[in-house]
Design a protein around this motif. Structure first.
Motif, mmCIF file in Angstrom:
data_model
loop_
_atom_site.group_PDB
_atom_site.id
_atom_site.type_symbol
_atom_site.label_atom_id
_atom_site.label_comp_id
_atom_site.label_asym_id
_atom_site.label_seq_id
_atom_site.Cartn_x
_atom_site.Cartn_y
_atom_site.Cartn_z
ATOM 1 N N VAL A 1 4.227 -3.054 3.326
ATOM 2 C CA VAL A 1 5.319 -2.594 2.461
ATOM 3 C C VAL A 1 4.764 -1.762 1.311
ATOM 4 N N VAL A 2 3.654 -2.204 0.722
ATOM 5 C CA VAL A 2 3.039 -1.460 -0.377
ATOM 6 C C VAL A 2 2.537 -0.104 0.118
ATOM 7 N N GLU A 3 1.926 -0.091 1.301
ATOM 8 C CA GLU A 3 1.455 1.169 1.873
ATOM 9 C C GLU A 3 2.609 2.151 2.049
ATOM 10 N N ARG A 4 3.730 1.662 2.574
ATOM 11 C CA ARG A 4 4.897 2.521 2.762
ATOM 12 C C ARG A 4 5.455 3.002 1.423
ATOM 13 N N ALA A 5 5.452 2.118 0.426
ATOM 14 C CA ALA A 5 5.947 2.501 -0.900
ATOM 15 C C ALA A 5 5.089 3.601 -1.517
ATOM 16 N N ILE A 6 3.775 3.512 -1.305
ATOM 17 C CA ILE A 6 2.877 4.552 -1.807
ATOM 18 C C ILE A 6 3.204 5.887 -1.136
ATOM 19 N N GLU A 7 3.335 5.854 0.175
ATOM 20 C CA GLU A 7 3.616 7.086 0.927
ATOM 21 C C GLU A 7 4.979 7.669 0.561
ATOM 22 N N ASN B 1 6.827 7.096 -2.357
ATOM 23 C CA ASN B 1 7.174 7.297 -3.761
ATOM 24 C C ASN B 1 6.192 8.102 -4.595
ATOM 25 N N ILE B 2 4.950 8.235 -4.136
ATOM 26 C CA ILE B 2 3.989 9.037 -4.890
ATOM 27 C C ILE B 2 4.108 10.487 -4.443
ATOM 28 N N PRO B 3 4.260 11.424 -5.377
ATOM 29 C CA PRO B 3 4.426 12.840 -5.020
ATOM 30 C C PRO B 3 3.308 13.345 -4.112
ATOM 31 N N ALA B 4 3.657 14.244 -3.215
ATOM 32 C CA ALA B 4 2.727 14.742 -2.205
ATOM 33 C C ALA B 4 1.452 15.315 -2.812
ATOM 34 N N GLU B 5 1.567 15.943 -3.962
ATOM 35 C CA GLU B 5 0.401 16.588 -4.576
ATOM 36 C C GLU B 5 -0.684 15.582 -4.966
ATOM 37 N N PHE B 6 -0.324 14.289 -5.074
ATOM 38 C CA PHE B 6 -1.290 13.257 -5.464
ATOM 39 C C PHE B 6 -1.698 12.359 -4.301
ATOM 40 N N GLN B 7 -1.120 12.559 -3.122
ATOM 41 C CA GLN B 7 -1.334 11.639 -2.020
ATOM 42 C C GLN B 7 -2.802 11.554 -1.573
ATOM 43 N N ARG B 8 -3.493 12.675 -1.550
ATOM 44 C CA ARG B 8 -4.867 12.665 -1.052
ATOM 45 C C ARG B 8 -5.771 11.735 -1.856
ATOM 46 N N HIS B 9 -5.642 11.754 -3.190
ATOM 47 C CA HIS B 9 -6.531 10.962 -4.037
ATOM 48 C C HIS B 9 -5.895 9.672 -4.551
ATOM 49 N N ALA B 10 -4.640 9.426 -4.199
ATOM 50 C CA ALA B 10 -3.932 8.260 -4.732
ATOM 51 C C ALA B 10 -4.689 6.963 -4.473
ATOM 52 N N HIS B 11 -5.223 6.828 -3.269
ATOM 53 C CA HIS B 11 -5.957 5.616 -2.893
ATOM 54 C C HIS B 11 -7.105 5.341 -3.865
ATOM 55 N N HIS B 12 -7.906 6.358 -4.131
ATOM 56 C CA HIS B 12 -9.072 6.151 -4.999
ATOM 57 C C HIS B 12 -8.679 5.942 -6.453
#
Length: 215
Positions: A162-168, A170-181
């Motif tokens: 659920v958290v993984e899906r929420a990240i994908e 709700n976090i803007p696309a421009e930040f998705q690549r580095h969001a994890h780190h």
């Protein structure tokens, strides 16, 4: 668990993360995609620091699946015996290496499904490898990200999927690549489990966490 944060606030949070650290890096040492897979698989229930100490000498002599097979189970076990669950992890690495040699020509596959089919490689490990090596915005939810997502309101959820899906979602696309780190480093060094460092937190005015500490 905090309520889901709105888009504008999430954008502000990741804008600050980006400004503070434009190119965040993972902390597991590796020399190629194979050693990255091995390092991430070994890091389950272990610290990155501990894994790096164990793999420093290992990767100098076994940085491909075939070299790992040549080293053998006993040789691998000796190198990683300081890591938790090392015996089972050693068996998984050897099985994984055998499959990579026999079915993939010694190359690590670049699809999540293929990665997850390897012994010792779950969804989290697969997502880390996809993100770190192939720059695919896959989100690997570990204990730090799960805690941060729920405390802050950035990505609340009762389980990692659920958290993984929420990240994908709700976090803007421009930040998705580095969001994890950004999230894992923030959770590891600032939004700590027992005593979060709210007083020096970069996003303390935006976070939904109700029990902030400022000392």
């Amino acid at each position: 668990m905090a309520k889901q944060m709105n888009y504008h606030t999430i954008h502000q949070i990741f804008s600050r993360f980006q400004e503070a650290e434009p190119e965040p890096k993972g902390e597991l040492d590796h020399t190629n995609v194979y050693t990255l897979v091995v390092a991430v698989a070994l890091s389950a229930q272990a610290t990155d620091v501990g894994v790096n100490k164990a793999t420093k000498a290992l990767f100098e002599i076994a940085d491909t699946p075939q070299k790992m097979l040549n080293l053998g189970l006993e040789g691998l076990t000796e190198h990683i015996k300081t890591i938790g669950l090392f015996r089972q992890k050693a068996k998984n690495v050897m099985k994984m290496s055998q499959i990579l040699v026999e079915e993939y020509g010694g190359e690590v596959p670049s699809s999540r499904a293929a990665l997850e089919s390897l012994p010792g490689v779950g969804r989290k490990t697969a997502n880390v490898v996809l993100n770190m090596w192939w720059d695919i915005p896959a989100q690997a939810v570990d204990t730090h990200i799960f805690r941060f997502g729920n405390r802050s309101g950035v990505a609340p959820g009762k389980d990692v999927v659920v958290v993984e899906r929420a990240i994908e979602d709700n976090i803007p696309a421009e930040f998705q690549r580095h969001a994890h780190h950004w999230m894992i480093l923030h959770g590891r060094y600032t939004c700590k489990a027992r005593k979060p460092m709210c007083g020096t937190c970069l996003i303390r005015d935006l976070c939904e966490f109700e029990d902030k500490e400022y000392d």
